[in-house]
Write a protein that holds these residues in place. Sequence first.
Motif, PDB file in Angstrom:
ATOM      1  N   ILE A 148      -9.919  10.338   3.705  1.00  0.00           N
ATOM      2  CA  ILE A 148      -9.448   9.203   4.497  1.00  0.00           C
ATOM      3  C   ILE A 148      -8.176   9.686   5.170  1.00  0.00           C
ATOM      4  O   ILE A 148      -7.162   9.902   4.513  1.00  0.00           O
ATOM      5  CB  ILE A 148      -9.214   7.962   3.617  1.00  0.00           C
ATOM      6  CG1 ILE A 148     -10.513   7.602   2.889  1.00  0.00           C
ATOM      7  CG2 ILE A 148      -8.710   6.800   4.465  1.00  0.00           C
ATOM      8  CD1 ILE A 148     -10.352   6.588   1.791  1.00  0.00           C
ATOM      9  N   ALA A 149      -8.277   9.927   6.480  1.00  0.00           N
ATOM     10  CA  ALA A 149      -7.203  10.573   7.228  1.00  0.00           C
ATOM     11  C   ALA A 149      -6.453   9.565   8.078  1.00  0.00           C
ATOM     12  O   ALA A 149      -7.046   8.840   8.873  1.00  0.00           O
ATOM     13  CB  ALA A 149      -7.768  11.674   8.118  1.00  0.00           C
ATOM     14  N   SER A 150      -5.167   9.545   7.889  1.00  0.00           N
ATOM     15  CA  SER A 150      -4.287   8.657   8.633  1.00  0.00           C
ATOM     16  C   SER A 150      -3.603   9.444   9.744  1.00  0.00           C
ATOM     17  O   SER A 150      -3.379  10.648   9.625  1.00  0.00           O
ATOM     18  CB  SER A 150      -3.247   8.077   7.675  1.00  0.00           C
ATOM     19  OG  SER A 150      -2.133   7.588   8.362  1.00  0.00           O
ATOM     20  N   SER A 151      -3.258   8.772  10.807  1.00  0.00           N
ATOM     21  CA  SER A 151      -2.541   9.435  11.899  1.00  0.00           C
ATOM     22  C   SER A 151      -1.099   9.766  11.501  1.00  0.00           C
ATOM     23  O   SER A 151      -0.425  10.513  12.191  1.00  0.00           O
ATOM     24  CB  SER A 151      -2.549   8.546  13.143  1.00  0.00           C
ATOM     25  OG  SER A 151      -1.889   7.327  12.872  1.00  0.00           O
ATOM     26  N   LYS A 152      -0.654   9.230  10.368  1.00  0.00           N
ATOM     27  CA  LYS A 152       0.723   9.467   9.910  1.00  0.00           C
ATOM     28  C   LYS A 152       0.786  10.512   8.797  1.00  0.00           C
ATOM     29  O   LYS A 152       1.753  10.568   8.041  1.00  0.00           O
ATOM     30  CB  LYS A 152       1.325   8.159   9.408  1.00  0.00           C
ATOM     31  CG  LYS A 152       1.422   7.097  10.469  1.00  0.00           C
ATOM     32  CD  LYS A 152       1.974   5.814   9.903  1.00  0.00           C
ATOM     33  CE  LYS A 152       1.982   4.736  10.968  1.00  0.00           C
ATOM     34  NZ  LYS A 152       2.457   3.460  10.457  1.00  0.00           N
ATOM     35  N   ASN A 153      -0.278  11.352   8.667  1.00  0.00           N
ATOM     36  CA  ASN A 153      -0.347  12.369   7.619  1.00  0.00           C
ATOM     37  C   ASN A 153      -0.227  11.772   6.216  1.00  0.00           C
ATOM     38  O   ASN A 153       0.397  12.354   5.338  1.00  0.00           O
ATOM     39  CB  ASN A 153       0.706  13.466   7.827  1.00  0.00           C
ATOM     40  CG  ASN A 153       0.319  14.396   8.946  1.00  0.00           C
ATOM     41  OD1 ASN A 153      -0.851  14.520   9.296  1.00  0.00           O
ATOM     42  ND2 ASN A 153       1.297  15.049   9.530  1.00  0.00           N
TER      43      ASN A 153
END
Length: 86
Positions: free
Chosen positions: A31-36
């Motif tokens: 689950i990848a967030s744009s905020k690392n």
Amino acid sequence: MMDNVYTPTNARKNFYGLLKKVNDSHTPVTIASSKNEDAVLISKSDWDAIQETMYLENSGVGKVVRERERDNSGFTDVDDIDWDKL
């Protein structure tokens, strides 16, 4: 493996399906967030196996197992192992 990467929004929408997927296929889902602020979803049985492996490595048992695997002197009878010294 990009098909195993979800945004938090898509993961939330497909949460039950993702739970089923990681349990059936034993394939982790990222689950990848744009905020690392990424996370990985894995099955409980896979998590337990990872924890057990880490415990065996940290307690020295893994090293003993690898040494025995490299030992060419022959068969070791399980009754001959001093389990308290592992």
